[in-house]
Design a protein around this motif. Sequence first.
Motif, PDB file in Angstrom:
ATOM      1  N   TYR B 230       0.850  -1.203   0.000  1.00  0.00           N
ATOM      2  CA  TYR B 230       0.000   0.000   0.000  1.00  0.00           C
ATOM      3  C   TYR B 230       0.882   1.248   0.000  1.00  0.00           C
ATOM      4  O   TYR B 230       2.059   1.190   0.359  1.00  0.00           O
ATOM      5  CB  TYR B 230      -0.895   0.008   1.248  1.00  0.00           C
ATOM      6  N   ALA B 231       0.238   2.368  -0.337  1.00  0.00           N
ATOM      7  CA  ALA B 231       0.981   3.631  -0.369  1.00  0.00           C
ATOM      8  C   ALA B 231       1.303   4.121   1.031  1.00  0.00           C
ATOM      9  O   ALA B 231       2.249   4.886   1.227  1.00  0.00           O
ATOM     10  CB  ALA B 231       0.161   4.680  -1.107  1.00  0.00           C
ATOM     11  N   SER B 232       0.517   3.688   2.009  1.00  0.00           N
ATOM     12  CA  SER B 232       0.761   4.125   3.388  1.00  0.00           C
ATOM     13  C   SER B 232       0.180   3.101   4.349  1.00  0.00           C
ATOM     14  O   SER B 232      -0.629   2.248   3.958  1.00  0.00           O
ATOM     15  CB  SER B 232       0.085   5.474   3.633  1.00  0.00           C
ATOM     16  N   LEU B 233       0.585   3.236   5.604  1.00  0.00           N
ATOM     17  CA  LEU B 233       0.020   2.354   6.633  1.00  0.00           C
ATOM     18  C   LEU B 233      -1.476   2.624   6.795  1.00  0.00           C
ATOM     19  O   LEU B 233      -2.241   1.701   7.084  1.00  0.00           O
ATOM     20  CB  LEU B 233       0.759   2.576   7.961  1.00  0.00           C
ATOM     21  N   LEU B 261       9.717  -0.686   5.671  1.00  0.00           N
ATOM     22  CA  LEU B 261       9.951  -0.887   4.228  1.00  0.00           C
ATOM     23  C   LEU B 261      11.238  -0.209   3.771  1.00  0.00           C
ATOM     24  O   LEU B 261      11.954  -0.731   2.906  1.00  0.00           O
ATOM     25  CB  LEU B 261       8.756  -0.391   3.416  1.00  0.00           C
ATOM     26  N   GLU B 262      11.538   0.919   4.396  1.00  0.00           N
ATOM     27  CA  GLU B 262      12.806   1.573   4.063  1.00  0.00           C
ATOM     28  C   GLU B 262      13.985   0.676   4.462  1.00  0.00           C
ATOM     29  O   GLU B 262      14.948   0.514   3.706  1.00  0.00           O
ATOM     30  CB  GLU B 262      12.872   2.909   4.817  1.00  0.00           C
ATOM     31  N   VAL B 263      13.873   0.056   5.647  1.00  0.00           N
ATOM     32  CA  VAL B 263      14.924  -0.865   6.117  1.00  0.00           C
ATOM     33  C   VAL B 263      15.070  -2.033   5.144  1.00  0.00           C
ATOM     34  O   VAL B 263      16.184  -2.402   4.732  1.00  0.00           O
ATOM     35  CB  VAL B 263      14.578  -1.382   7.538  1.00  0.00           C
ATOM     36  N   LEU B 264      13.942  -2.623   4.744  1.00  0.00           N
ATOM     37  CA  LEU B 264      13.989  -3.786   3.853  1.00  0.00           C
ATOM     38  C   LEU B 264      14.592  -3.407   2.499  1.00  0.00           C
ATOM     39  O   LEU B 264      15.370  -4.170   1.911  1.00  0.00           O
ATOM     40  CB  LEU B 264      12.583  -4.373   3.664  1.00  0.00           C
ATOM     41  N   ASP B 274       8.260   1.064  -6.167  1.00  0.00           N
ATOM     42  CA  ASP B 274       8.626   2.165  -5.256  1.00  0.00           C
ATOM     43  C   ASP B 274       7.413   2.805  -4.588  1.00  0.00           C
ATOM     44  O   ASP B 274       7.536   3.403  -3.518  1.00  0.00           O
ATOM     45  CB  ASP B 274       9.359   3.273  -6.034  1.00  0.00           C
ATOM     46  N   THR B 275       6.260   2.707  -5.239  1.00  0.00           N
ATOM     47  CA  THR B 275       5.065   3.352  -4.690  1.00  0.00           C
ATOM     48  C   THR B 275       4.573   2.670  -3.409  1.00  0.00           C
ATOM     49  O   THR B 275       3.809   3.249  -2.649  1.00  0.00           O
ATOM     50  CB  THR B 275       3.917   3.299  -5.721  1.00  0.00           C
ATOM     51  N   VAL B 276       5.020   1.449  -3.170  1.00  0.00           N
ATOM     52  CA  VAL B 276       4.580   0.706  -1.981  1.00  0.00           C
ATOM     53  C   VAL B 276       5.391   1.160  -0.770  1.00  0.00           C
ATOM     54  O   VAL B 276       6.616   1.103  -0.770  1.00  0.00           O
ATOM     55  CB  VAL B 276       4.724  -0.818  -2.201  1.00  0.00           C
ATOM     56  N   LEU B 306      -1.849  -1.767  -3.925  1.00  0.00           N
ATOM     57  CA  LEU B 306      -1.100  -1.347  -5.115  1.00  0.00           C
ATOM     58  C   LEU B 306      -0.408  -2.529  -5.782  1.00  0.00           C
ATOM     59  O   LEU B 306      -0.093  -2.521  -6.966  1.00  0.00           O
ATOM     60  CB  LEU B 306      -0.022  -0.325  -4.717  1.00  0.00           C
ATOM     61  N   TRP B 307      -0.127  -3.527  -4.960  1.00  0.00           N
ATOM     62  CA  TRP B 307       0.692  -4.638  -5.436  1.00  0.00           C
ATOM     63  C   TRP B 307       0.465  -5.810  -4.508  1.00  0.00           C
ATOM     64  O   TRP B 307       0.207  -5.614  -3.313  1.00  0.00           O
ATOM     65  CB  TRP B 307       2.161  -4.180  -5.389  1.00  0.00           C
TER      66      TRP B 307
END
Lengths: 382, 457
Positions: B230-233, B261-264, B274-276, B306-307
Amino acid sequence: MKRGCTQCGECLRVCPVYAMFRREEYAPKGKRILMEPLDPEFGNGQPVPDELVWERVRKLSRLCAGCGRCARVCARKLSTAELLADARSRNPHWTQFMWQMWIRAMGRLWPMAGRMAMLIPRGLSKSGDFAGLVNMARALVARPAPSPWLRLAPSKRVSPQRVMIFSGCTAQYARPAWSAKAARLLHCWGYEVVAGDAFVCCGGTLHHAGAYKAEAGVREHNLRVWKEAGKPLVATFCASCLHSLRSYGGHMEEEDAVLWQERVFPLSRLLADPVVTRTADAPGQVGYHEPCHWDGQDWDMPLLAHGLALGKGKGLCCGMGGILKMSDAGLSAAMARACLASMPSDAEEILTGCSGCVLQLAGEAGDKRTVRHWLDVCDIAD
Amino acid sequence: MSTRTSLSDEQGRFLADTFGDAISLAPEVLRVYASDASLKTGTVLAVYRPRNAEELSRFMRWAQQENVTVHPRGRGTSLSGGCVPTVPGIVVSMLGMDRIIEISDTDFVAVVEPGVNTADLQAECAKKGLFYPPDPASSKATSVGGNVMTCAGGLRAVKYGVTRDYVLGVEAVLPGGDIVRFGGRCHKDVMGLDMARLFVGSEGTLGIVTKLCLKLLPLPELSASVLAGYASLDDAMQSMARVFRAGILPCAVEFMNETVLEVLTRTGEVPWPDTVRSLLLFQIDGSSDSVPHDMERLCRQLDDALWRIQGLGREEEARLWAIRRRISAGSYVLGPDRIGGDMAVPRGSLLAALRRFEEIAHANGKRLIGFGHAGDGNIHANLHYDASDPDDAARTQRTHRELDRAVLEFGGSLSGEHGAGCLKDVSLQIPPRERELMQAVRRVFDPTGILNPGKAY
């Protein structure tokens, strides 16, 4: 400062020494609690109380088989075997010197040591450190290979490439037939086999002993041999040698390191697209011991599974890793027996792909079971 | 409560003579049992490893007579200092009592000793087509006894509940040496007070458990998982709410916030675009007929993602869950040291609570690694820092304390899984009168206060 153990406890389940005692002080976690404060990189500069100096914690800390399983499950990828090797390197002990001598200077005497061990009645060496050493020494004497169980041939010969065989100490001194068999197989596949006789010990066991200078010596020698031969492919049939050879990359110039990592192979991986024919002599059920030093990617078992019904043992390490054979031969032997006990009960024949595992398990297998390297039971197809 | 700081020579001799190899007095061994995964340390006077309940009974009788403090311990994986000696005492390690005594496929019970590894028990049950559902994420590291003492939850709690829901019977040794047995192997039993379950989550304050009778279920034939991006939590939580509103009960729903997600993304390859920025990971289980059907229903509710990718059966699911498992190790890119929280909030408050936690972290110059079990409102709120930087360490500790207070604003709990141990400020959450009653119950079992003092409540 490096960050140490988080005490998450993931290592308990995979540690073969912990499995023997079920006490936290024998697990990698326990050993790290004791050794990290003594390590210049992990220690936080706090003074270590007298009752926890190296001489005091050494007895527990050295009970490590160097299998590497703890590092693989550790969130921080901390290797307790490495921490122990560093501690040993800072605190030399006569047992480490003896181990170096046994590996580096006495290889040619191994078969004789094995024959002498054969003379010791089994009743005199049932358990304990002495028995552990005697039983392994007995295993240095090769049993006659059986009639082949599998015949191997390539489905398509490879394009000609030069390959050096890295035999390792056991094959060099006690099982020369393995090197000869490996050469025949590679030749059959279409490789040009270059003499690898000039290679010496891979250095793995010297590393575990903390004998870093000696380790660097053999590493540099082996790399010189490789370079002088024109940097060919290198094939080894010992998982522990492979593990050690792959560690050379960290000590080489980048360009050579990349080339080295690309060119060191387990023998079974070079025997690509095999046609495997099972012979009438193959047993119905065969036990299989996966060496720890495959590091999770075993190339031998898939090759053998083409023709044999393999029952993989559920045990952990056989106890031959590190220098446990020197630091506590009795425990090392007990680990081998635990490993054998976890094999399928109807498997009288056990195969593996590490020279050390062969000697260790064969030494403790008794009269009813036989432990061999898979090269002992394979031959090229006519 | 005892205030002794050492054992007398006579006491040491008694222990060694009576319990032999089961006792350790060597300093290097004692050091190993002085800490747990909280990395706090205490003082250990001796380590005792009982071999059976009768032997432990003899030890507990002696300990009460001598007024020696006793600290029970499983695998030492507590993140809240549950195993750390708060006062000098003898650690009782239960790892030697790790037998699976029985797994019955007619009574649907397992009878085990407390030291058995949780994952080993699950695997042995599965061999008989049976299922022990409690599954703390650290099940490979923990013991069942430790799970019972903290009432461990886990990934599947949304559908299957927590450890408490599977404890039918308890055998325990009390201070003074009495061996007591509560409950049994009946799935229904309403005679007397439900004392067996009182032991669950008691953090070793009532007695030392020596045997457990656990409820089992039939092993689900099949499971399937879907990972949705998703685009956000905010979007992820709305999607999850739709799933529940549609009457679908997954066996696990994990969420991951934007920082995760940034960490992963920074620590390995990721399959999403990237949108996720936020993920939900669902798992459903059941029969081989029902799972594909339920998966279809679930995916229909996730059409706002989104995915997404999905996996049917263990092998296909493994690659999805591998992503979830990367969080813990990957998070170290944000700092070499970690302090973790395991607070729980009512499920409907999860998003608001998490956003509030992120604000608190941000105000202190920190990033909040927020993930956990969305289905039951259990948040793993981790903060990474550099302990060698005093300013960073102080800001992190401050953030951690403020998070604990904030969770109560949402009617939440300081701990959903790990227990209070010796690190949580219980008085923030439990009022004085209620704590007084809890302490009174404790004194019924342990009148002299030798067992695990300074823990839990």
